[in-house]
Design a protein around this motif. Structure first.
Motif, PDB file in Angstrom:
ATOM      1  N   GLU B  40       0.814  -1.208   0.000  1.00 33.24           N
ATOM      2  CA  GLU B  40       0.000   0.000   0.000  1.00 33.24           C
ATOM      3  C   GLU B  40       0.854   1.268   0.000  1.00 33.24           C
ATOM      4  N   GLU B  41       1.926   1.239  -0.737  1.00 32.84           N
ATOM      5  CA  GLU B  41       2.747   2.446  -0.809  1.00 32.84           C
ATOM      6  C   GLU B  41       2.390   3.238  -2.047  1.00 32.84           C
ATOM      7  N   ALA B  42       2.784   4.496  -2.044  1.00 30.93           N
ATOM      8  CA  ALA B  42       2.505   5.363  -3.196  1.00 30.93           C
ATOM      9  C   ALA B  42       3.664   5.251  -4.173  1.00 30.93           C
ATOM     10  N   ILE B  43       3.346   4.814  -5.372  1.00 37.35           N
ATOM     11  CA  ILE B  43       4.395   4.600  -6.378  1.00 37.35           C
ATOM     12  C   ILE B  43       4.136   5.506  -7.567  1.00 37.35           C
ATOM     13  N   HIS B  44       5.185   6.181  -7.985  1.00 38.12           N
ATOM     14  CA  HIS B  44       5.113   6.953  -9.223  1.00 38.12           C
ATOM     15  C   HIS B  44       6.119   6.370 -10.193  1.00 38.12           C
ATOM     16  N   VAL B  45       5.662   6.136 -11.412  1.00 33.45           N
ATOM     17  CA  VAL B  45       6.556   5.540 -12.399  1.00 33.45           C
ATOM     18  C   VAL B  45       6.769   6.534 -13.524  1.00 33.45           C
ATOM     19  N   LEU B  46       8.032   6.780 -13.855  1.00 35.62           N
ATOM     20  CA  LEU B  46       8.331   7.555 -15.054  1.00 35.62           C
ATOM     21  C   LEU B  46       8.624   6.540 -16.144  1.00 35.62           C
ATOM     22  N   GLY B  47       7.690   6.372 -17.041  1.00 35.57           N
ATOM     23  CA  GLY B  47       7.868   5.328 -18.040  1.00 35.57           C
ATOM     24  C   GLY B  47       8.351   5.882 -19.361  1.00 35.57           C
ATOM     25  N   PHE B  48       9.598   5.603 -19.689  1.00 34.77           N
ATOM     26  CA  PHE B  48      10.135   6.057 -20.963  1.00 34.77           C
ATOM     27  C   PHE B  48      10.152   4.941 -21.988  1.00 34.77           C
ATOM     28  N   GLU B  49      10.377   3.730 -21.521  1.00 36.30           N
ATOM     29  CA  GLU B  49      10.662   2.670 -22.481  1.00 36.30           C
ATOM     30  C   GLU B  49       9.480   1.809 -22.836  1.00 36.30           C
ATOM     31  N   VAL B  50       8.586   1.580 -21.903  1.00 35.61           N
ATOM     32  CA  VAL B  50       7.431   0.743 -22.240  1.00 35.61           C
ATOM     33  C   VAL B  50       6.162   1.510 -21.906  1.00 35.61           C
ATOM     34  N   SER B  51       5.103   1.077 -22.530  1.00 30.56           N
ATOM     35  CA  SER B  51       3.837   1.771 -22.324  1.00 30.56           C
ATOM     36  C   SER B  51       3.202   1.317 -21.018  1.00 30.56           C
ATOM     37  N   GLU B  52       2.158   2.023 -20.663  1.00 30.94           N
ATOM     38  CA  GLU B  52       1.506   1.743 -19.389  1.00 30.94           C
ATOM     39  C   GLU B  52       0.893   0.346 -19.367  1.00 30.94           C
ATOM     40  N   ASP B 113      11.967   4.161 -15.250  1.00 28.79           N
ATOM     41  CA  ASP B 113      12.146   3.139 -16.280  1.00 28.79           C
ATOM     42  C   ASP B 113      12.373   3.843 -17.599  1.00 28.79           C
ATOM     43  N   SER B 114      13.525   4.074 -18.104  1.00 29.40           N
ATOM     44  CA  SER B 114      14.734   3.666 -17.425  1.00 29.40           C
ATOM     45  C   SER B 114      15.694   4.849 -17.343  1.00 29.40           C
ATOM     46  N   LEU B 115      16.694   4.714 -16.506  1.00 22.57           N
ATOM     47  CA  LEU B 115      17.697   5.774 -16.367  1.00 22.57           C
ATOM     48  C   LEU B 115      18.516   5.909 -17.638  1.00 22.57           C
ATOM     49  N   SER B 116      18.645   4.833 -18.378  1.00 23.89           N
ATOM     50  CA  SER B 116      19.460   4.889 -19.594  1.00 23.89           C
ATOM     51  C   SER B 116      18.880   5.862 -20.589  1.00 23.89           C
ATOM     52  N   TRP B 117      17.557   5.877 -20.658  1.00 23.63           N
ATOM     53  CA  TRP B 117      16.888   6.778 -21.589  1.00 23.63           C
ATOM     54  C   TRP B 117      17.205   8.224 -21.236  1.00 23.63           C
ATOM     55  N   ILE B 118      17.165   8.510 -19.950  1.00 24.53           N
ATOM     56  CA  ILE B 118      17.439   9.884 -19.528  1.00 24.53           C
ATOM     57  C   ILE B 118      18.895  10.233 -19.791  1.00 24.53           C
ATOM     58  N   LEU B 119      19.793   9.260 -19.549  1.00 22.01           N
ATOM     59  CA  LEU B 119      21.213   9.544 -19.730  1.00 22.01           C
ATOM     60  C   LEU B 119      21.560   9.801 -21.188  1.00 22.01           C
ATOM     61  N   ARG B 120      20.719   9.292 -22.082  1.00 19.66           N
ATOM     62  CA  ARG B 120      20.973   9.534 -23.506  1.00 19.66           C
ATOM     63  C   ARG B 120      20.721  10.971 -23.877  1.00 19.66           C
ATOM     64  N   HIS B 121      19.865  11.648 -23.138  1.00 20.54           N
ATOM     65  CA  HIS B 121      19.465  12.996 -23.560  1.00 20.54           C
ATOM     66  C   HIS B 121      19.879  14.084 -22.604  1.00 20.54           C
TER      67      HIS B 121
END
Lengths: 389, 296
Positions: B40-52, B113-121
């Protein structure tokens, strides 16, 4: 005979009442007597202790004032951080001023983790791990059972005020008392508090220069030493891409800073310890020029996480220490340590650095139970005689 | 150790799952999300690579509803004027604003998801700085990131992992659905623990941990054999029992005086014995001239 120059204006606090001798060296030399320093026996440079007595020996007696010690961090930054804390703790004990700069952790957090110094007392015979069977009150008169004739003699070097000693020992399991720590003057530089458009290194250099000038360390008659501790320069948190890219764009940022730092230190009574995460920097030529720009350079390699951890050869030690550079200040040749293979071990009361010999009996040890039992019996003395105590 | 990490990172923790092309870490990431949602925790996902939809596969519907997914999959660079999350919004103020929008009383776990995507830009020092600020700040309690280690230079991967409190490196295992996880955990006191475990993930995203790899067991048996007790096989006894120790304490040593005699001896010791020396002519002994015939 004319009275010596020094004794006239000597502050009374320096003469500890518990000195066992009243002998005072009469000297008319120009060497300034600053607590916590001593002249080198090799070239007369003023030396300070790094806080680790084994490291002092390796560096030729201590760290010369006006030089930079570069520590290449181990993989998880545990031991290099420990040496930095030893260095700062030694500054507190010797009543030097401190300047701490960090980008990752708040300097206040680093200062709160300083190890507690071990104060020297006359050896009191106290059975530590055995239960107390005598029920009489343990007052100070009965404290010594066998050596009771020495009870009334004054204790030697019991107070921190006796800064005539060079190099102290620290207990890593305890942190320094806040009273002792607050007695020392600390200047802090925490990078997130200085958001600048220009390079973070130039902001750091400016701040350091301002502190040196304001506190008067560059004045010829300065009577105290500034210890500068810079944590993890070259990591990505300093805004530098040295450790991120194989071909960094601004490869000169850190090298220019080190050049400016050394110039600042040479013109003032300060000494610096810089830690660099060299395992992240891929460009070996850059690492070489960083080493050349610092006077002393050592590298720590901890066994944690590598296959050497389970190697029986290294079981007594926590890691290897490599000396990459020792300076020759005002002389032609430098004093390299006799033994090139050095290993270190962090014990609770001491950080020991020892020369390391490979024992032939260990090579080729099989996993056979019989032979391992035999090699265990031969195993009485694998540890070589240490370089110093 | 994997199960401990699954039970929840402590606050200020930064967990990185490092994978490569030979073995994906996304299933493990989904297991972490599932475990956190079940708590029951609050989760936020930044999804760059796959869809919801793809990320939500395997999660129960109730859990899926509790998940806050920030869609950075459709338009990560902001080419159209969508209200999607773009990679340039990866900064402290915007992320804090984003996370606070949901008005959840509990502190938030941020999954990237994922840090690699962010590191590319975004340049790596800026990413490191943002991650460090997030670790310190109050809005986000813990961060879990997926990093593709073979997409970046060694220095970049090393710099990001240097900031992390725990790193799990996933590698392919012997059997088909098994994988090997190498875990490194750094505690606040600076202690580093390492572990290696074989695990597999079931359909409902629970992780089953199997035994440790065999070569690791073999190595652990060895150091224990070499520690022999030196007092074990002797013909004489070096240890003390309790009665023996008591007897030893009671023993009166030759110079252990009673308390009165001790104080008497201690206090009278000042000035009672003095040595009076009158130099004699014979005592003038010169070391360099034993026959005394130098004409000085």
């Amino acid at each position: 005979m004319a009275a010596p120059v020094d004794s006239v204006g000597k502050p009374t606090a320096e003469r500890s009442p518990f000195n066992s001798t009243s002998f005072q060296k009469k000297t008319r030399s120009k060497l300034i007597s600053i607590p916590g320093t001593r002249p080198s026996v090799q070239n007369g440079q003023l030396l300070v202790s790094t806080g680790v007595t084994s490291l002092d020996y390796l560096l030729g007696g201590g760290l010369a004032v006006g030089t930079v010690l570069l520590i290449e961090e181990d993989r998880y930054d545990s031991y290099s951080r420990m040496i930095l804390k030893y260095f700062l703790a030694e500054g507190v004990v010797c009543r030097h001023e401190l300047f701490v700069a960090a980008a990752q952790d708040n300097p206040d957090d680093i200062l709160q983790e300083l190890p507690a110094p071990i104060l020297d007392d006359v050896a009191i015979h106290k059975p530590v791990d055995q239960p107390r069977l005598s029920c009489e009150p343990q007052d100070s008169l009965d404290a010594m059972k066998i050596a009771w004739r020495y009870q009334n003699l004054p204790k030697v070097q019991s107070a921190l005020a006796s800064t005539s000693r060079f190099g102290h020992y620290y207990d890593v399991s305890k942190t320094m008392e806040p009273e002792i720590r607050q007695a020392a003057k600390c200047h802090r530089f925490y990078l997130p508090e200085h958001p600048t458009q220009t390079s973070s290194y130039s902001a750091l250099l400016k701040s350091l220069q301002e502190v040196i000038h304001r506190e008067g360390f560059d004045v010829p008659r300065s009577r105290n030493i500034l210890r500068v501790g810079l944590h993890s320069l070259g990591s990505a948190l300093w805004g530098d891409d040295l450790s991120c890219h194989d071909n960094p764009r601004h490869s000169h940022a850190l090298t220019t800073f080190l050049y400016g730092l050394r110039a600042l230190l040479r013109s003032s009574l300060s000494v610096a310890v810089v830690t660099v995460p060299s395992h992240l920097i891929q460009d070996r030529a850059l690492m070489g020029s960083i080493t050349r720009l610092c006077d002393n350079a050592i590298a720590l390699e901890s066994f944690k996480g590598s296959e050497r951890e389970t190697n029986p050869l290294y079981k007594d030690y926590h890691g290897l220490l490599h000396v990459h550079q020792v300076p020759h200040l005002n002389c032609l040749a430098n004093q390299l340590p006799d033994h090139k293979d050095l290993a270190f071990k962090l014990k609770r009361k001491q950080f020991t650095i020892e020369g390391f010999w490979f024992e032939c009996s260990h090579v080729g040890a099989t996993k056979n139970k019989h032979s391992s039992a035999m090699s265990a019996k031969e195993d009485n003395g694998p540890s070589p005689s240490p370089l110093i105590d | 150790m994997l199960s401990e990490l699954l039970q929840g990172t402590d606050s200020g923790g930064f967990l990185i799952i490092q994978d490569s092309s030979s073995c994906t870490g996304r299933h493990l990431l989904k297991s972490f999300i599932n475990a956190a949602l079940n708590r029951e925790e609050a989760i936020h996902v930044l999804g760059f690579e796959v869809s919801e939809e793809e990320l939500g596969e395997g999660l129960t519907t109730s859990a899926h509803q509790r998940l806050r997914f920030h869609n950075a999959y459709t338009d990560p660079l902001g080419w159209t004027d969508n209200l999607a999350f773009t990679v340039h919004q990866f900064g402290l103020e915007e992320l804090t604003h984003l996370v606070k929008q949901t008005s959840h009383p509990k502190p938030v776990t941020l999954v990237i998801d994922s840090l690699s995507w962010i590191l590319r830009h975004v340049s790596p020092p800026v990413v490191c700085k943002t991650l460090q600020q997030l670790k310190r700040g109050g809005a986000v309690r813990a961060i879990i990131g997926l990093l593709h280690a073979d997409m970046h230079q060694t220095g970049t991967v090393g710099s990001i992992c240097h900031l992390a409190t725990s790193v799990i490196t996933v590698a392919p295992g012997m059997k088909g659905d098994e994988a090997v996880a190498k875990i490194t955990k750094r505690s606040k006191s600076g202690k580093v623990t390492q572990d290696e475990e074989i695990f597999s993930i079931k359909e409902d995203l629970t992780v089953i941990i199997q035994s440790k790899p065999s070569h690791l067991e073999h190595k652990q048996a060895d150091p224990e054999e070499q520690q022999t007790d030196p007092t074990a096989n002797l013909t004489f006894n070096l240890r003390l029992s309790d009665t023996e120790r008591k007897a030893k304490e009671k023993l009166a040593l030759p110079f252990m005086f009673s308390k009165e005699k001790k104080t008497a001896l201690l206090h009278s010791g000042q000035g009672s014995g003095r040595i009076l020396y009158e130099p004699d002519a014979n005592d003038d002994f010169d070391q360099e001239d034993p026959d005394d015939d130098l004409d000085v």
